[in-house]
Scaffold this motif. Sequence first.
Motif, PDB file in Angstrom:
ATOM      1  N   UNK A 159       0.840  -1.201   0.000  1.00  0.00           N
ATOM      2  CA  UNK A 159       0.000   0.000   0.000  1.00  0.00           C
ATOM      3  C   UNK A 159       0.877   1.255   0.000  1.00  0.00           C
ATOM      4  N   UNK A 160       0.283   2.426  -0.346  1.00  0.00           N
ATOM      5  CA  UNK A 160       1.067   3.665  -0.322  1.00  0.00           C
ATOM      6  C   UNK A 160       1.769   3.851   1.028  1.00  0.00           C
ATOM      7  N   UNK A 161       3.032   4.207   0.971  1.00  0.00           N
ATOM      8  CA  UNK A 161       3.822   4.383   2.190  1.00  0.00           C
ATOM      9  C   UNK A 161       4.641   3.160   2.559  1.00  0.00           C
ATOM     10  N   UNK A 162       4.251   1.970   2.061  1.00  0.00           N
ATOM     11  CA  UNK A 162       5.034   0.761   2.338  1.00  0.00           C
ATOM     12  C   UNK A 162       6.365   0.820   1.593  1.00  0.00           C
ATOM     13  N   UNK A 163       7.375   0.209   2.176  1.00  0.00           N
ATOM     14  CA  UNK A 163       8.704   0.194   1.563  1.00  0.00           C
ATOM     15  C   UNK A 163       8.686  -0.468   0.181  1.00  0.00           C
ATOM     16  N   UNK A 164       7.863  -1.510   0.009  1.00  0.00           N
ATOM     17  CA  UNK A 164       7.855  -2.266  -1.238  1.00  0.00           C
ATOM     18  C   UNK A 164       6.831  -1.751  -2.263  1.00  0.00           C
ATOM     19  N   UNK A 165       6.134  -0.659  -1.937  1.00  0.00           N
ATOM     20  CA  UNK A 165       5.137  -0.084  -2.846  1.00  0.00           C
ATOM     21  C   UNK A 165       5.817   0.371  -4.135  1.00  0.00           C
ATOM     22  N   UNK A 166       5.265  -0.041  -5.292  1.00  0.00           N
ATOM     23  CA  UNK A 166       5.922   0.241  -6.567  1.00  0.00           C
ATOM     24  C   UNK A 166       4.889   0.231  -7.700  1.00  0.00           C
ATOM     25  N   UNK A 167       5.387   0.424  -8.910  1.00  0.00           N
ATOM     26  CA  UNK A 167       4.507   0.407 -10.095  1.00  0.00           C
ATOM     27  C   UNK A 167       3.729  -0.895 -10.184  1.00  0.00           C
ATOM     28  N   UNK A 168       4.373  -2.007  -9.870  1.00  0.00           N
ATOM     29  CA  UNK A 168       3.708  -3.313  -9.889  1.00  0.00           C
ATOM     30  C   UNK A 168       2.510  -3.332  -8.936  1.00  0.00           C
ATOM     31  N   UNK A 169       2.680  -2.764  -7.741  1.00  0.00           N
ATOM     32  CA  UNK A 169       1.594  -2.713  -6.750  1.00  0.00           C
ATOM     33  C   UNK A 169       0.378  -1.981  -7.313  1.00  0.00           C
ATOM     34  N   UNK A 170       0.638  -0.800  -7.902  1.00  0.00           N
ATOM     35  CA  UNK A 170      -0.457   0.044  -8.382  1.00  0.00           C
ATOM     36  C   UNK A 170      -1.164  -0.608  -9.567  1.00  0.00           C
ATOM     37  N   UNK A 171      -0.380  -1.116 -10.517  1.00  0.00           N
ATOM     38  CA  UNK A 171      -0.978  -1.761 -11.694  1.00  0.00           C
ATOM     39  C   UNK A 171      -1.819  -2.971 -11.318  1.00  0.00           C
ATOM     40  N   UNK A 172      -1.302  -3.780 -10.410  1.00  0.00           N
ATOM     41  CA  UNK A 172      -2.021  -4.994 -10.010  1.00  0.00           C
ATOM     42  C   UNK A 172      -3.328  -4.639  -9.313  1.00  0.00           C
TER      43      UNK A 172
END
Length: 306
Positions: free
Chosen positions: A159-172
């Motif tokens: 989620x926004x603010x998480x260390x691993x948040x990235x383009x992949x997160x948003x697209x998925x």
Amino acid sequence: MPKVKSSKTSRTHNEVQKQGIQFNKTFGQHILKNPLVIASMVDKAAVRQGDTVLEVGPGTGNMTVKLLERCKQVVACEVDPRMVAELQKRVQTTPFQSKLKILVGDVLSQDLPFFDLCVANLPYQISSPFVFKLLLHRPFFRCAVLMFQREFAQRLVAKPGDKLYCRLSVNTQLLARVDIIMKVGKNNFRPPPKVESSVIRLEPINPPPDINYKEWDGLLRVCFLRKNKTLSALFRLTSISEMLKNNYKVHCSLNNVQIEKDFNIKDKIEEVLTENNYGNKRARSLDIDDFLLLLCSFNKKGIHFS
């Protein structure tokens, strides 16, 4: 999330080893051997009797057989001809033989057939391109239950603010509901991988958002180029502004719009960012609605990302 303990190596694996077949690291072959994990993945997929199931990387067929027990057909995509031969041997002269269709080759270079479900222990090196291929597949499938490297699975749900948040997160998350449903230790595989794994369940959102996906992904590529930089700093980069300037000129030409004499793409970009108070924000903290608003605002000014 429960951790599933390892069990003894399956009979098929012993047979494969006796025949001298070496698992190929190039193909990312880490065969899932724990029947409890396999049964749980099949259960989580909620396989129905009339379903066609896509399996990628079936290996020696431990998961394939469990799926064949429950569904109408399994379409198994396997790149390694040795594993194809093992799979064919395993179902030969059984009632499952007629229910199994094998596609030989790289799943990324093939058009996927129709399927209701996708259940797979994927080669981890194709995780990202396969997820994007799956999300854009039509007609819609019901759900996918997939094994990934744990950090990759965490990126999918970040989620926004998480260390691993990235383009992949948003697209998925734009195109699907996704959850991590199980952690799987490395000892559940043969040979054991160097990383821990997780199983995710992915359900496409149907109908999908009514947007130009190429434009959307183009915006995300820019914003996540340096996710910790402010958007103003990112869009001031010469490579970005030049790309958007060229796109703007093409848009004006196609729509018979005359370009202003004092036209300056950087001024137009700054105008969009200032109007929406996004100049000092960073991609790492923006959610899907923020990106949708940003894309809409850029498009209204004739600025496009594809």
